[in-house]
Motif scaffolding. Sequence first.
Motif, short mmCIF file in Angstrom:
data_model
loop_
_atom_site.label_atom_id
_atom_site.label_comp_id
_atom_site.label_asym_id
_atom_site.label_seq_id
_atom_site.Cartn_x
_atom_site.Cartn_y
_atom_site.Cartn_z
N LEU A 195 32.68 37.00 54.91
CA LEU A 195 32.90 36.20 53.72
C LEU A 195 32.18 36.87 52.56
CD1 LEU A 195 33.66 34.23 56.02
CD2 LEU A 195 32.82 32.41 54.59
N ILE A 196 32.80 36.84 51.41
CA ILE A 196 32.28 37.51 50.23
C ILE A 196 31.59 36.48 49.35
CG2 ILE A 196 32.91 38.91 48.22
CD1 ILE A 196 35.63 39.36 49.97
N PRO A 197 30.28 36.62 49.11
CA PRO A 197 29.59 35.67 48.22
C PRO A 197 30.21 35.69 46.83
CG PRO A 197 28.00 37.03 49.39
CD PRO A 197 29.36 37.62 49.64
N GLU A 198 30.38 34.51 46.24
CA GLU A 198 30.96 34.38 44.90
C GLU A 198 29.86 34.12 43.89
OE1 GLU A 198 34.27 32.28 43.66
OE2 GLU A 198 35.40 33.89 44.57
N GLU A 199 29.93 34.79 42.79
CA GLU A 199 28.95 34.60 41.72
C GLU A 199 29.49 33.72 40.60
OE1 GLU A 199 25.87 35.59 42.18
OE2 GLU A 199 26.49 36.48 44.08
N ARG A 200 30.82 33.62 40.47
CA ARG A 200 31.37 32.85 39.34
C ARG A 200 31.05 31.37 39.52
NH1 ARG A 200 36.09 29.86 40.00
NH2 ARG A 200 37.17 30.23 41.96
N ILE B 295 37.18 34.19 51.27
CA ILE B 295 37.76 34.77 52.47
C ILE B 295 38.86 35.71 52.00
CG2 ILE B 295 39.07 34.31 54.58
CD1 ILE B 295 37.75 31.52 54.66
N GLU B 296 38.85 36.91 52.53
CA GLU B 296 39.86 37.89 52.16
C GLU B 296 41.26 37.29 52.30
OE1 GLU B 296 41.03 41.28 50.51
OE2 GLU B 296 38.92 40.99 51.06
N GLY B 297 42.07 37.40 51.24
CA GLY B 297 43.44 36.89 51.27
C GLY B 297 43.59 35.45 50.80
N PHE B 298 42.49 34.75 50.58
CA PHE B 298 42.53 33.37 50.09
C PHE B 298 42.27 33.38 48.58
CE2 PHE B 298 42.36 32.66 54.42
CZ PHE B 298 42.21 31.34 54.80
N GLN B 299 42.98 32.54 47.86
CA GLN B 299 42.72 32.41 46.43
C GLN B 299 41.55 31.48 46.15
OE1 GLN B 299 46.07 31.72 43.84
NE2 GLN B 299 47.43 32.69 45.29
N GLY B 300 41.44 30.43 46.93
CA GLY B 300 40.34 29.48 46.75
C GLY B 300 39.07 29.98 47.42
N SER B 301 38.02 29.21 47.26
CA SER B 301 36.72 29.57 47.83
C SER B 301 36.28 28.50 48.82
CB SER B 301 35.68 29.69 46.72
OG SER B 301 36.03 30.71 45.83
#
Length: 170
Positions: free
Chosen positions: A130-135, A147-153
Amino acid sequence: LTTNGILLKEYAADLKRQGLHAVNVSLDTMNPDTYTKITGASELSRVLEGIRTMEALHIPLKINVVLQQNVNAGEWRDLVLLGKQMVDLTGRYPIDVRFIEMMPIGYGKELSPISNSKLLEKLTFTFGSLIPEERPHGNGPARYYRIEGFQGSIGFISAIHGKFCNQCNR
């Protein structure tokens, strides 16, 4: 607006006209029987219709989930995939799914919370890194991942296993 979502479809257009710009929907299960057990009402289909209506009106959504041992603990995957499914159906806005740890206050004292750190491990095992989101995703204390391939978080509000009181703005 934070809601159980039952009346969203009926009031969606009026809410948008009044300036509604985002909705949090409390939804702890995709199973109709479990939904009735948790809420006392057989309204899951109306909630899902309301979510679809908000999407059609381009109103950003967050799905708030509280997992409980022996109730809906195993349903995290279905709820994560709901966010992806809704986005895939509409092709519009990402839907964030947030897991909120049960707080040990009131009725919550009698329940066993599900650790978000353990849930994060399960998500990583199932979907890969999973890629941490900063926004920013609003003003709350949630920590978000993609998650790779998902638009939402996927968000985590870890009230028990990730204390954040000293950083909370609420």
